[in-house]
Design a protein around this motif. Structure first.
Motif, PDB file in Angstrom:
ATOM      1  N   GLY A 107      22.595  44.201   1.493  1.00  0.00           N
ATOM      2  CA  GLY A 107      21.494  44.518   2.381  1.00  0.00           C
ATOM      3  C   GLY A 107      20.775  43.279   2.788  1.00  0.00           C
ATOM      4  N   GLU A 108      19.558  43.438   3.207  1.00  0.00           N
ATOM      5  CA  GLU A 108      18.752  42.332   3.670  1.00  0.00           C
ATOM      6  C   GLU A 108      18.388  41.415   2.520  1.00  0.00           C
ATOM      7  OE1 GLU A 108      16.634  44.983   7.169  1.00  0.00           O
ATOM      8  OE2 GLU A 108      15.444  43.999   5.643  1.00  0.00           O
ATOM      9  N   SER A 109      17.996  40.244   2.888  1.00  0.00           N
ATOM     10  CA  SER A 109      17.713  39.239   1.867  1.00  0.00           C
ATOM     11  C   SER A 109      16.558  39.636   1.001  1.00  0.00           C
ATOM     12  CB  SER A 109      17.431  37.884   2.551  1.00  0.00           C
ATOM     13  OG  SER A 109      16.305  38.022   3.425  1.00  0.00           O
ATOM     14  N   GLY A 110      15.557  40.257   1.651  1.00  0.00           N
ATOM     15  CA  GLY A 110      14.409  40.653   0.837  1.00  0.00           C
ATOM     16  C   GLY A 110      14.785  41.691  -0.187  1.00  0.00           C
ATOM     17  N   GLN A 111      15.679  42.619   0.211  1.00  0.00           N
ATOM     18  CA  GLN A 111      16.097  43.627  -0.741  1.00  0.00           C
ATOM     19  C   GLN A 111      16.957  43.026  -1.818  1.00  0.00           C
ATOM     20  OE1 GLN A 111      18.018  46.437   1.756  1.00  0.00           O
ATOM     21  NE2 GLN A 111      16.117  47.400   2.452  1.00  0.00           N
ATOM     22  N   ALA A 112      17.830  42.081  -1.456  1.00  0.00           N
ATOM     23  CA  ALA A 112      18.678  41.460  -2.468  1.00  0.00           C
ATOM     24  C   ALA A 112      17.846  40.683  -3.449  1.00  0.00           C
ATOM     25  CB  ALA A 112      19.719  40.564  -1.790  1.00  0.00           C
ATOM     26  N   ASN A 113      16.869  39.972  -2.927  1.00  0.00           N
ATOM     27  CA  ASN A 113      16.017  39.201  -3.831  1.00  0.00           C
ATOM     28  C   ASN A 113      15.248  40.126  -4.757  1.00  0.00           C
ATOM     29  OD1 ASN A 113      16.879  36.863  -2.637  1.00  0.00           O
ATOM     30  ND2 ASN A 113      15.180  36.791  -1.158  1.00  0.00           N
ATOM     31  N   SER A 114      14.836  41.282  -4.181  1.00  0.00           N
ATOM     32  CA  SER A 114      14.097  42.223  -5.032  1.00  0.00           C
ATOM     33  C   SER A 114      14.982  42.778  -6.124  1.00  0.00           C
ATOM     34  CB  SER A 114      13.530  43.356  -4.172  1.00  0.00           C
ATOM     35  OG  SER A 114      12.918  44.308  -4.981  1.00  0.00           O
ATOM     36  N   GLN A 115      16.276  43.063  -5.771  1.00  0.00           N
ATOM     37  CA  GLN A 115      17.177  43.595  -6.784  1.00  0.00           C
ATOM     38  C   GLN A 115      17.452  42.559  -7.851  1.00  0.00           C
ATOM     39  OE1 GLN A 115      18.368  46.531  -7.213  1.00  0.00           O
ATOM     40  NE2 GLN A 115      17.570  47.525  -5.396  1.00  0.00           N
ATOM     41  N   GLN A 116      17.499  41.260  -7.439  1.00  0.00           N
ATOM     42  CA  GLN A 116      17.825  40.250  -8.422  1.00  0.00           C
ATOM     43  C   GLN A 116      16.618  39.863  -9.260  1.00  0.00           C
ATOM     44  OE1 GLN A 116      19.396  37.011  -6.152  1.00  0.00           O
ATOM     45  NE2 GLN A 116      21.272  38.105  -5.568  1.00  0.00           N
ATOM     46  N   SER A 117      15.400  40.077  -8.700  1.00  0.00           N
ATOM     47  CA  SER A 117      14.228  39.592  -9.416  1.00  0.00           C
ATOM     48  C   SER A 117      13.682  40.612 -10.414  1.00  0.00           C
ATOM     49  CB  SER A 117      13.112  39.226  -8.425  1.00  0.00           C
ATOM     50  OG  SER A 117      12.763  40.370  -7.657  1.00  0.00           O
ATOM     51  N   THR A 118      13.897  41.881 -10.180  1.00  0.00           N
ATOM     52  CA  THR A 118      13.343  42.895 -11.088  1.00  0.00           C
ATOM     53  C   THR A 118      14.403  43.928 -11.425  1.00  0.00           C
ATOM     54  OG1 THR A 118      12.583  44.249  -9.248  1.00  0.00           O
ATOM     55  CG2 THR A 118      11.019  42.639 -10.103  1.00  0.00           C
ATOM     56  N   ASP A 119      14.224  44.559 -12.584  1.00  0.00           N
ATOM     57  CA  ASP A 119      15.101  45.670 -12.970  1.00  0.00           C
ATOM     58  C   ASP A 119      14.380  46.972 -12.668  1.00  0.00           C
ATOM     59  OD1 ASP A 119      14.471  46.062 -16.532  1.00  0.00           O
ATOM     60  OD2 ASP A 119      13.095  45.828 -14.856  1.00  0.00           O
ATOM     61  N   PRO A 120      14.997  48.119 -12.915  1.00  0.00           N
ATOM     62  CA  PRO A 120      14.329  49.401 -12.606  1.00  0.00           C
ATOM     63  C   PRO A 120      12.995  49.588 -13.275  1.00  0.00           C
ATOM     64  CG  PRO A 120      16.661  49.756 -12.966  1.00  0.00           C
ATOM     65  CD  PRO A 120      16.403  48.330 -13.315  1.00  0.00           C
ATOM     66  N   LEU A 121      12.734  48.833 -14.366  1.00  0.00           N
ATOM     67  CA  LEU A 121      11.428  48.919 -15.025  1.00  0.00           C
ATOM     68  C   LEU A 121      10.389  48.041 -14.377  1.00  0.00           C
ATOM     69  CD1 LEU A 121      12.355  48.981 -18.810  1.00  0.00           C
ATOM     70  CD2 LEU A 121      11.531  50.843 -17.398  1.00  0.00           C
TER      71      LEU A 121
ATOM     72  N   PRO B  60      10.898  61.160  -5.010  1.00  0.00           N
ATOM     73  CA  PRO B  60      11.348  61.759  -6.277  1.00  0.00           C
ATOM     74  C   PRO B  60      12.112  60.787  -7.155  1.00  0.00           C
ATOM     75  CG  PRO B  60      11.684  63.277  -4.466  1.00  0.00           C
ATOM     76  CD  PRO B  60      11.237  61.985  -3.848  1.00  0.00           C
ATOM     77  N   GLY B  61      12.933  59.915  -6.536  1.00  0.00           N
ATOM     78  CA  GLY B  61      13.667  58.941  -7.340  1.00  0.00           C
ATOM     79  C   GLY B  61      12.741  57.938  -8.005  1.00  0.00           C
ATOM     80  N   GLU B  62      11.739  57.457  -7.266  1.00  0.00           N
ATOM     81  CA  GLU B  62      10.790  56.505  -7.846  1.00  0.00           C
ATOM     82  C   GLU B  62       9.977  57.147  -8.960  1.00  0.00           C
ATOM     83  OE1 GLU B  62       8.583  55.324  -4.511  1.00  0.00           O
ATOM     84  OE2 GLU B  62      10.083  53.935  -3.721  1.00  0.00           O
ATOM     85  N   ASN B  63       9.551  58.385  -8.736  1.00  0.00           N
ATOM     86  CA  ASN B  63       8.796  59.069  -9.788  1.00  0.00           C
ATOM     87  C   ASN B  63       9.642  59.258 -11.043  1.00  0.00           C
ATOM     88  OD1 ASN B  63       6.597  59.298  -8.071  1.00  0.00           O
ATOM     89  ND2 ASN B  63       7.239  61.312  -7.304  1.00  0.00           N
ATOM     90  N   ALA B  64      10.917  59.630 -10.845  1.00  0.00           N
ATOM     91  CA  ALA B  64      11.799  59.795 -11.995  1.00  0.00           C
ATOM     92  C   ALA B  64      12.028  58.465 -12.704  1.00  0.00           C
ATOM     93  CB  ALA B  64      13.132  60.399 -11.551  1.00  0.00           C
ATOM     94  N   MET B  65      12.186  57.382 -11.930  1.00  0.00           N
ATOM     95  CA  MET B  65      12.389  56.061 -12.514  1.00  0.00           C
ATOM     96  C   MET B  65      11.186  55.648 -13.336  1.00  0.00           C
ATOM     97  SD  MET B  65      14.536  53.566 -12.795  1.00  0.00           S
ATOM     98  CE  MET B  65      15.651  53.635 -11.396  1.00  0.00           C
ATOM     99  N   GLU B  66      10.002  55.873 -12.790  1.00  0.00           N
ATOM    100  CA  GLU B  66       8.797  55.484 -13.529  1.00  0.00           C
ATOM    101  C   GLU B  66       8.640  56.318 -14.803  1.00  0.00           C
ATOM    102  OE1 GLU B  66       3.984  54.969 -12.797  1.00  0.00           O
ATOM    103  OE2 GLU B  66       5.306  55.567 -11.155  1.00  0.00           O
ATOM    104  N   GLY B  67       8.962  57.620 -14.731  1.00  0.00           N
ATOM    105  CA  GLY B  67       8.876  58.449 -15.927  1.00  0.00           C
ATOM    106  C   GLY B  67       9.844  58.014 -17.009  1.00  0.00           C
ATOM    107  N   LEU B  68      11.070  57.658 -16.627  1.00  0.00           N
ATOM    108  CA  LEU B  68      12.043  57.184 -17.613  1.00  0.00           C
ATOM    109  C   LEU B  68      11.597  55.861 -18.213  1.00  0.00           C
ATOM    110  CD1 LEU B  68      15.396  58.090 -15.827  1.00  0.00           C
ATOM    111  CD2 LEU B  68      14.321  59.257 -17.745  1.00  0.00           C
ATOM    112  N   ALA B  69      10.974  55.010 -17.388  1.00  0.00           N
ATOM    113  CA  ALA B  69      10.460  53.750 -17.918  1.00  0.00           C
ATOM    114  C   ALA B  69       9.402  53.994 -18.987  1.00  0.00           C
ATOM    115  CB  ALA B  69       9.900  52.898 -16.778  1.00  0.00           C
TER     116      ALA B  69
END
Length: 864
Positions: free
Chosen positions: A797-811, A627-636
Motif C-alpha cells: 500500500g501507500e508509504s504511510g500505511q507501510a510505515n505504520s505497519q512497520q512501526s507499530t503492532d496491533p497493540l 468493529p475490527g478496531e474495537n475487537a483489536m483493542e479488546g483483545l489487547a
C-alpha cells in the motif's frame, strides 16, 4: 317313540302335581324362578292401575282437591275411579298364576342344552340291554350335573314397549314432589267428597306449618310441626304458612309477630300466611295446638367505609380502598364523587361557575366469588381526561344489602387523582383544556393564553409539528368563540388539546436522545412538584429505559461510522460505562426514596451535564472505531490482563520458595532470577495497565479486587468468550484463523485456572504463557483481516500505511520496542487513556464544580 312318550308323561312331575325327586336339589331355584315369573306377569298386568293410583295419591298430597270446587272434585274423583277400575279389570283378565311346570320350563330354557328336560326323560328302547342301560345312566348323570348348576334367571321387568310415553315415570315424579313439598294430611280433605262423611272420616282437627326465611339469608325452610322447642329465633322477613285441617273453627291462630292491624283474615281460616316483623308470640289454639315465643333476628343495615387514602397507580388510575360489612352479604354499592367547590381555589379559569356539576357515579367492585359479608376491595378508575382531574372532590360511598337497606358514608374529601403532566408546556395546555371544559365563557381567555404560549415557537416547542398543531387548534377555537362556542365544539377542541398535550409530554419516542432528555426533564419537574412515589418510580424507570436505548443508538452509530477516532474525540469528551450510568441512576433513586429531593435533583442535574459532556460507551473498550478496531483493542486489553495475572502468579511462586521475601520482590540475586515484566511499577501492570484496570472495574464479569487468581482467570476467560462471539470477519480465512487462535487461548486459560486452583503455580504460568501466545497469534490474524478489508495487504500500500505497519503492532507498540523488550505504552490507545485520566484529575480539582460531581470523579480515580 310312542312307548317312550307314554312312560315320560306318566313320570313328569309338573303334570302329576308333585316335584320329581331328581329335581329336589333345584327346588329353591325353581321357587325363585316362579316368583320372578309372578312379578313379571303382575307388573305387565297391573302397571296401568298402579300408575293411576300413584298419580291420584300425588295430586291429593299436593292439595289439588283444595283448589277445586266440590263439583270439579267429584268429576275428577269419578274419572280416576273409572280409569282405575278398568285398568284393574283388564289386568285381572290377562293375569295368569305361574305353575311349577312354567317355572321348570323357564329355568330349563335358561340352561344350554335344556338338561332338566333330558333329566326327566325315561329310556324307551334298550332298557333290558345292560350296556344300553349303563350308557343311559351315564347320560343321566351328566345331565344331573349340568342341572345342578342352574340359577334362577332374573325377571324381565322392562315394560317400556307397553308404556311408550313413560306415563309411569310421570306419576312417580308427581308422587316424589308431593312427598317432598306436600303433606299426607292433605288426603283427609278428600272426605268432603262424601256428603256428611267429612267430619266422621277425620280422626280430629290437625294442622301443618312452614317457616321460610328470606332467600338471601341462605337458611333452610323449617317444618313447624318438627320444632319441639317453645322458643324460636327467626330472621326478619321470614314467611310463616299454616294450614288447618278438619272442621272450620276447631283450630284458631293467635300471633303477635306480624304486627298486622288492617285487613286481618279470620283466625279460623284453613290457610294462614304472614311475615315476621317483630318479636312476639305464635300459638295455634285448639285440639293438638302448640305455641312458641318468637324472637326476631333483625337484619342490620350494611356498613361501608374508606379503608385508606386515595392514591394514583403507575398506570394513571385513581385507587381508593374500601371495606364493606353486612350480616348476610352486600348486594350492590356505588361511589358518588362530587366537586368540592368550597375547597377549590377559585382563581383564573376557575373563577367562573362550572357549567356541569353533575356528580360522578361509579359502581363499587364486589367479590366475584367468596363471602360478601366482610370484604375489602379497591375502586379503580381513570380520571386523567376529566375536567375535575386533580381538583378537590368529596367521595361518598353507598352500600345496599338484599333486603334493600342502603347505607352511606360521610363525605370523604380528597383530590380526584389523575395523571399529571410534568412537561411545562404540556401542563399549560392541559390547564387551558380544563378551563375550557369548566365554562365555555373561558373560550376567549383560553385563546389568548394559547396565543401567548405559541408566541415564540423556537423557544417553547421542540417539534415544529406540535407548533403547527397548536396553530390549527387556535384558529379553530378563535372561529368557534367568535361564532358562539357550542357544546359539541367545546368537546372537539378539548379532545384536540388532550392529544396535543400527550405529544408534548412524551415527545418523539423514536428519537433516543430526545426521549432521554424528556425523561430527565419530566423527572426533575416531578420532584419539584412533589409527585407521588408511584409517579416517581414510573418516571425513573422511563429514564433508565431511555438512557439504555440512547446508549444502544450510540453504539450502533459508532459501529457504522468511518470517521477517524481522533476526529470523534474532543477535549471535553469523557467515557462512561453502562455500569457507571446505572450506578448514578441508582443513587438518584435512593435519594428520592429517602426523601432527600433536593440532593436527588442536584444529582439529576449533574447526570444531565455528564450525559451532555461525556461520550457514553457500553463496553469496556471504546466503541468509537470500526468493529475490527474495537475487537483489536479488546483483545489487547485481554492480553495485558493475562500478562498481569501471569506476573502475579510468578510472584506467588517466588513466595513459595522464599517466604521471608516482601510481597512484590523482583527476585533473588543469589539464585540468578531476573525481574519479570510487570513486577515493578513500570512494566506489565504499571501505568500502562490503568486502562485495563478501568475496564476490569466496569465489567461485572471481569477480574476484580478481592478475588483469587483462579477466579480472576475464570473471569478473564469469560470475557474472552464474549469478545470471540463479537469477532468480525467470520467468513474470511484470516478471521477464521483468529477464532482458532482464540480457541487455543481459551483452552489454555481453562488449564491455567485448574492449575491455580490446585496450587500448581508453575503449571499455571506455562498455561498462561500459551494463552498469551495464542492471543498474539489471533491479533496478528485479525490485523491481516483488517488490512485486507481496507483493500491492502500487510506490508503493501501507500508509504504511510507501510510505515505504520512497520512501526507499530496491533497493540499499538513500536516494532523496535517489542524486539528489544522496551516498555509498553507508545500506542494511541494508551495515549488516550492517559489523556482521559488527566482530564478526570483536572476536573476533580476544579473548585467550581459541585461536591457531588467531584466525589464521583474521585471515585473514578480510585477505581482506575
Amino acid at each position: 317313540m310312542a312307548q317312550h312318550q307314554t312312560r315320560n308323561d306318566t313320570a313328569h312331575p309338573a303334570r302329576q302335581g308333585g316335584l320329581d325327586p331328581r329335581l329336589k336339589p333345584l327346588r329353591w331355584q325353581l321357587r325363585l324362578t316362579q316368583m320372578g315369573l309372578l312379578s313379571e306377569r303382575l307388573l305387565r298386568a297391573y302397571w296401568p292401575a298402579g300408575t293411576i293410583a300413584t298419580l291420584a295419591a300425588g295430586l291429593a298430597m299436593m292439595g289439588l282437591q283444595d283448589m277445586l270446587s266440590l263439583t270439579g272434585l267429584w268429576a275428577i274423583s269419578v274419572l280416576f275411579v273409572l280409569c282405575f277400575s278398568m285398568a284393574t279389570l283388564s289386568g285381572s283378565r290377562r293375569m295368569r298364576w305361574p305353575s311349577l311346570a312354567d317355572a321348570i320350563s323357564h329355568l330349563d330354557q335358561a340352561l344350554i342344552g335344556r338338561p332338566i328336560s333330558g333329566l326327566l326323560d325315561e329310556q324307551a328302547l334298550g332298557a333290558d340291554d345292560p350296556a344300553s342301560h349303563q350308557l343311559w345312566q351315564a347320560h343321566q348323570a351328566r345331565l344331573q350335573q349340568k342341572a345342578l348348576q342352574a340359577t334362577a334367571p332374573k325377571p324381565d321387568l322392562n315394560i317400556a314397549p307397553a308404556d311408550p310415553f313413560a306415563l309411569r315415570y310421570v306419576a312417580l315424579m308427581i308422587l316424589a314432589i308431593a312427598l317432598l313439598f306436600g303433606s299426607v294430611w292433605q288426603v283427609q280433605t278428600l272426605a268432603r267428597v262424601v256428603p256428611g262423611q267429612g267430619a266422621s272420616a277425620a280422626i280430629g282437627p290437625s294442622w301443618e306449618g312452614w317457616i321460610e326465611p328470606p332467600r338471601y339469608t341462605g337458611l333452610p325452610v323449617l317444618y313447624l310441626n318438627d320444632q319441639t322447642v317453645n322458643a324460636l329465633t327467626l330472621p326478619q322477613g321470614s314467611q310463616i304458612t299454616l294450614r288447618f285441617y278438619g272442621e272450620v273453627g276447631a283450630l284458631i291462630l293467635s300471633e303477635t309477630v306480624s304486627a298486622r292491624t288492617e285487613n286481618l283474615p279470620s283466625a279460623a281460616d284453613p290457610e294462614q300466611s304472614f311475615s315476621v316483623t317483630q318479636s312476639g308470640a305464635l300459638a295455634i289454639e285448639g285440639a293438638g295446638g302448640r305455641q312458641w315465643q318468637v324472637t326476631l333476628l333483625p337484619d342490620t343495615a350494611p356498613r361501608v367505609s374508606v379503608a385508606g387514602a386515595a392514591d394514583l397507580s403507575s398506570e394513571g388510575y385513581m385507587t381508593l380502598p374500601f371495606t364493606a360489612v353486612d350480616d348476610y352479604g352486600v348486594e350492590a354499592g356505588r361511589a358518588v364523587i362530587a366537586l368540592d367547590l368550597l375547597a377549590l381555589d377559585r382563581r383564573h379559569g376557575l373563577a367562573l361557575d362550572p357549567e356541569d356539576t353533575t356528580a360522578i357515579e361509579l359502581d363499587l367492585p364486589l367479590p366475584l366469588t367468596g363471602d360478601r359479608r366482610d370484604f375489602t376491595e379497591t375502586l379503580m378508575e381513570d380520571f386523567s381526561d376529566h375536567v375535575w382531574a386533580n381538583l378537590p372532590v368529596v367521595v361518598t360511598l353507598y352500600a345496599q344489602d338484599a333486603a334493600g337497606q342502603v347505607t352511606e358514608t360521610a363525605g370523604f374529601g380528597t383530590s380526584l387523582k389523575a395523571r399529571r403532566f410534568f412537561d411545562p408546556l404540556a401542563a399549560a395546555v392541559v390547564e387551558q383544556r380544563r378551563d375550557l371544559l369548566w365554562n365555555r365563557d373561558n373560550g376567549r381567555r383560553v385563546t389568548q393564553i394559547l396565543q401567548t404560549l405559541s408566541h415564540r415557537p423556537d423557544e417553547m416547542f421542540r417539534d415544529s409539528g406540535d407548533y403547527l398543531q397548536m396553530r390549527v387548534i387556535l384558529r379553530r377555537l378563535d372561529h368557534y368563540v367568535q361564532a358562539g362556542l357550542t357544546s359539541s365544539q367545546q368537546d372537539e377542541i378539548a379532545a384536540a388539546l388532550w392529544e396535543l398535550a400527550l405529544k408534548l409530554e412524551h415527545g418523539d419516542l423514536n428519537d433516543a436522545l430526545e426521549r432521554m432528555r424528556r425523561a430527565q426533564e419530566r423527572l426533575t419537574q416531578a420532584m419539584r412538584d412533589g409527585a407521588s412515589d408511584s409517579e416517581i418510580a414510573e418516571l425513573m424507570q422511563e429514564l433508565r429505559d431511555a438512557t439504555q436505548e440512547y446508549m444502544q443508538r450510540l453504539q450502533q452509530q459508532a459501529q457504522n461510522s468511518d470517521t477517524d477516532e481522533n476526529e470523534r474525540s474532543s477535549e471535553n469528551a469523557l467515557e462512561l460505562t453502562q455500569d457507571d450510568l446505572q450506578a448514578m441512576m441508582d443513587r438518584i433513586q435512593e435519594l428520592m426514596e429517602q426523601g432527600r429531593m433536593a440532593e436527588a435533583e442536584q444529582a439529576l442535574r449533574e447526570f444531565q451535564q455528564l450525559m451532555e459532556n461525556m461520550q457514553v460507551a457500553e463496553g469496556q473498550q471504546g466503541q468509537n472505531g470500526s468493529p475490527g478496531e474495537n475487537a483489536m483493542e479488546g483483545l489487547a486489553e485481554t492480553l495485558r490482563e493475562q500478562q498481569g495475572l501471569s506476573d502475579q502468579a510468578f510472584r506467588d511462586l517466588q513466595q513459595q520458595f522464599n517466604p521471608n521475601a516482601p510481597s512484590g520482590e523482583q527476585g533473588n540475586p543469589e539464585s540468578g532470577q531476573q525481574p519479570q515484566p510487570g513486577q515493578n511499577g513500570e512494566q506489565g501492570q504499571g501505568d500502562q495497565g490503568q486502562e485495563g484496570q478501568s475496564r476490569q472495574s466496569d465489567q461485572g464479569n471481569a477480574p476484580g479486587q478481592g478475588q483469587s487468581l483462579a477466579d480472576q482467570q475464570r473471569s478473564l476467560r469469560q470475557e474472552l468468550d464474549r469478545q470471540q462471539g463479537a469477532l468480525p470477519f467470520g467468513s474470511e480465512p484470516d478471521g477464521q484463523a483468529a477464532r482458532d487462535a482464540l480457541d487455543r487461548a481459551g483452552r489454555a486459560m481453562d488449564q491455567a485456572e485448574d492449575a491455580l486452583r490446585d496450587g500448581d503455580m508453575a503449571g499455571a504460568i506455562d498455561n498462561q504463557s500459551e494463552a498469551m501466545e495464542a492471543l498474539r497469534e489471533g491479533m496478528r490474524a485479525l490485523g491481516e483481516a483488517m488490512a485486507q478489508d481496507n483493500g491492502t495487504q500487510p506490508g503493501q500500500g501507500e508509504s504511510g500505511q507501510a510505515n505504520s505497519q512497520q512501526s507499530t503492532d496491533p497493540l499499538g507498540r513500536s516494532g523496535q520496542g517489542i524486539s528489544e523488550g522496551g516498555p509498553i505504552g507508545d500506542g494511541e490507545a494508551y495515549r488516550r487513556a492517559w489523556e482521559l485520566l488527566d482530564e478526570i484529575r483536572r476536573r476533580s480539582g476544579d473548585g467550581d464544580r459541585s461536591p457531588t460531581e467531584r466525589n464521583y470523579l474521585e471515585r473514578l480515580l480510585d477505581r482506575f
